[in-house]
Write a protein that holds these residues in place. Structure first.
Motif, PDB file in Angstrom:
ATOM      1  N   GLN A  18       0.823  -1.201   0.000  1.00  0.00           N
ATOM      2  CA  GLN A  18       0.000   0.000   0.000  1.00  0.00           C
ATOM      3  C   GLN A  18       0.862   1.258   0.000  1.00  0.00           C
ATOM      4  O   GLN A  18       0.615   2.200  -0.761  1.00  0.00           O
ATOM      5  CB  GLN A  18      -0.919   0.001   1.222  1.00  0.00           C
ATOM      6  CG  GLN A  18      -1.856   1.201   1.307  1.00  0.00           C
ATOM      7  CD  GLN A  18      -2.861   1.228   0.179  1.00  0.00           C
ATOM      8  OE1 GLN A  18      -3.863   0.552   0.224  1.00  0.00           O
ATOM      9  NE2 GLN A  18      -2.591   2.009  -0.872  1.00  0.00           N
ATOM     10  N   ILE A  19       1.882   1.275   0.844  1.00  0.00           N
ATOM     11  CA  ILE A  19       2.779   2.427   0.938  1.00  0.00           C
ATOM     12  C   ILE A  19       3.433   2.702  -0.415  1.00  0.00           C
ATOM     13  O   ILE A  19       3.457   3.837  -0.898  1.00  0.00           O
ATOM     14  CB  ILE A  19       3.857   2.176   2.021  1.00  0.00           C
ATOM     15  CG1 ILE A  19       3.224   2.173   3.420  1.00  0.00           C
ATOM     16  CG2 ILE A  19       4.976   3.228   1.941  1.00  0.00           C
ATOM     17  CD1 ILE A  19       4.114   1.538   4.486  1.00  0.00           C
ATOM     18  N   CYS A  20       3.956   1.665  -1.045  1.00  0.00           N
ATOM     19  CA  CYS A  20       4.662   1.846  -2.316  1.00  0.00           C
ATOM     20  C   CYS A  20       3.708   2.258  -3.426  1.00  0.00           C
ATOM     21  O   CYS A  20       4.082   3.061  -4.298  1.00  0.00           O
ATOM     22  CB  CYS A  20       5.425   0.575  -2.682  1.00  0.00           C
ATOM     23  SG  CYS A  20       6.843   0.272  -1.595  1.00  0.00           S
ATOM     24  N   ASN A  21       2.483   1.748  -3.405  1.00  0.00           N
ATOM     25  CA  ASN A  21       1.488   2.172  -4.399  1.00  0.00           C
ATOM     26  C   ASN A  21       1.218   3.669  -4.274  1.00  0.00           C
ATOM     27  O   ASN A  21       1.150   4.389  -5.287  1.00  0.00           O
ATOM     28  CB  ASN A  21       0.191   1.388  -4.227  1.00  0.00           C
ATOM     29  CG  ASN A  21       0.298  -0.035  -4.736  1.00  0.00           C
ATOM     30  OD1 ASN A  21       1.172  -0.338  -5.548  1.00  0.00           O
ATOM     31  ND2 ASN A  21      -0.569  -0.905  -4.275  1.00  0.00           N
ATOM     32  N   TRP A  22       1.031   4.135  -3.054  1.00  0.00           N
ATOM     33  CA  TRP A  22       0.784   5.571  -2.841  1.00  0.00           C
ATOM     34  C   TRP A  22       1.987   6.401  -3.278  1.00  0.00           C
ATOM     35  O   TRP A  22       1.835   7.450  -3.903  1.00  0.00           O
ATOM     36  CB  TRP A  22       0.461   5.825  -1.371  1.00  0.00           C
ATOM     37  CG  TRP A  22      -0.918   5.379  -0.958  1.00  0.00           C
ATOM     38  CD1 TRP A  22      -1.978   5.143  -1.773  1.00  0.00           C
ATOM     39  CD2 TRP A  22      -1.369   5.132   0.378  1.00  0.00           C
ATOM     40  NE1 TRP A  22      -3.071   4.759  -1.035  1.00  0.00           N
ATOM     41  CE2 TRP A  22      -2.726   4.745   0.283  1.00  0.00           C
ATOM     42  CE3 TRP A  22      -0.769   5.191   1.634  1.00  0.00           C
ATOM     43  CZ2 TRP A  22      -3.492   4.431   1.421  1.00  0.00           C
ATOM     44  CZ3 TRP A  22      -1.520   4.875   2.755  1.00  0.00           C
ATOM     45  CH2 TRP A  22      -2.863   4.500   2.649  1.00  0.00           C
ATOM     46  N   LEU A  23       3.193   5.944  -2.917  1.00  0.00           N
ATOM     47  CA  LEU A  23       4.399   6.688  -3.302  1.00  0.00           C
ATOM     48  C   LEU A  23       4.546   6.749  -4.817  1.00  0.00           C
ATOM     49  O   LEU A  23       4.874   7.803  -5.382  1.00  0.00           O
ATOM     50  CB  LEU A  23       5.635   6.046  -2.674  1.00  0.00           C
ATOM     51  CG  LEU A  23       5.771   6.174  -1.150  1.00  0.00           C
ATOM     52  CD1 LEU A  23       6.918   5.303  -0.652  1.00  0.00           C
ATOM     53  CD2 LEU A  23       5.970   7.616  -0.724  1.00  0.00           C
ATOM     54  N   GLU A  24       4.298   5.647  -5.489  1.00  0.00           N
ATOM     55  CA  GLU A  24       4.411   5.624  -6.942  1.00  0.00           C
ATOM     56  C   GLU A  24       3.360   6.508  -7.606  1.00  0.00           C
ATOM     57  O   GLU A  24       3.565   6.984  -8.737  1.00  0.00           O
ATOM     58  CB  GLU A  24       4.307   4.179  -7.447  1.00  0.00           C
ATOM     59  CG  GLU A  24       5.556   3.360  -7.132  1.00  0.00           C
ATOM     60  CD  GLU A  24       5.369   1.883  -7.392  1.00  0.00           C
ATOM     61  OE1 GLU A  24       4.206   1.433  -7.521  1.00  0.00           O
ATOM     62  OE2 GLU A  24       6.385   1.160  -7.459  1.00  0.00           O
ATOM     63  N   ASP A  25       2.264   6.746  -6.899  1.00  0.00           N
ATOM     64  CA  ASP A  25       1.217   7.650  -7.401  1.00  0.00           C
ATOM     65  C   ASP A  25       1.555   9.118  -7.157  1.00  0.00           C
ATOM     66  O   ASP A  25       0.761  10.000  -7.487  1.00  0.00           O
ATOM     67  CB  ASP A  25      -0.128   7.319  -6.748  1.00  0.00           C
ATOM     68  CG  ASP A  25      -0.759   6.058  -7.316  1.00  0.00           C
ATOM     69  OD1 ASP A  25      -0.338   5.631  -8.406  1.00  0.00           O
ATOM     70  OD2 ASP A  25      -1.656   5.495  -6.654  1.00  0.00           O
ATOM     71  N   GLY A  26       2.712   9.383  -6.525  1.00  0.00           N
ATOM     72  CA  GLY A  26       3.144  10.762  -6.303  1.00  0.00           C
ATOM     73  C   GLY A  26       2.759  11.336  -4.955  1.00  0.00           C
ATOM     74  O   GLY A  26       2.884  12.547  -4.744  1.00  0.00           O
TER      75      GLY A  26
END
Length: 201
Positions: A18-26
């Motif tokens: 979840q954390i990495c998905n949010w980070l990759e979304d900017g």
């Protein structure tokens, strides 16, 4: 602001995804480190880096930006260092030290034109796990705070940054002492800020 509670700096696989998905979304986050809580984002996302620079009032052309790497091999992809500096990294990481190195041409777009880059390999499992899952560094800068309670207590940090960041990783209480900064761009390493990290004589 979204909150993910992290116990003992050890996120679950689901949390890391979840954390990495949010980070990759900017999105930008506040996360525990081995020193102060930090504001961080995906170092390969220019829009996220712009958000952090605006939030902190940073001019990226004039301020040293720092990246969190998971290990020395990753650091070597983005910074240039000699054998002496490699030895310093090996002896003092993971730990609360930021090393200033000459930048490599592979640095992310936001760093273009920068001659130096700060490299952190923190003694914090959560930070390292996130970077390993992302596959590349985080850009990081310390939070700002009015008093020590707002540096240590993640609930108070979240209160202070409500509406300013997208999410917080709420872990153990933070520290108030920043990392030691060591300039490795000259002939000899030079401590330019003595913080939490103590380099051996």
């Amino acid at each position: 602001m979204k909150t993910i509670k992290i116990w003992n700096d050890d996120a679950s696989e689901r949390q890391l995804d979840q954390i990495c998905n949010w980070l990759e979304d900017g999105e930008i986050m506040i996360t525990p480190t081995d020193t102060l809580y930090g504001i961080a984002c995906d170092a390969l996302n220019p829009k996220a880096i712009d958000k952090i620079c605006r939030l902190k009032g940073i001019n990226p052309d004039k301020t040293n930006l720092s990246i969190i790497c998971s290990n020395i091999s990753m650091a070597a992809e983005y910074a240039r260092f000699n054998n002496q500096a490699f030895q310093l990294l090996r002896d003092n990481t993971p730990g609360p030290v930021t090393f200033l190195f000459k930048s490599a041409p592979t640095l992310p777009k936001a760093f273009k034109g920068r001659k130096t880059v700060g490299v952190r390999i923190p003694d914090n499992k959560l930070c390292v796990d996130i970077v390993e899952r992302l596959g590349h560094p985080l850009l990081t800068t310390s939070i700002e705070y009015a008093d020590e309670d707002y540096a240590r207590n993640p609930e108070l940090i979240a209160e202070a940054y409500e509406g300013k960041v997208d999410f917080i990783l709420s872990g153990d209480d933070g520290d108030t002492e920043p990392s030691t900064i060591v300039d490795c761009t000259g002939n000899e390493p030079e401590i330019v800020r003595q913080g939490k990290g103590i380099l051996p004589e």
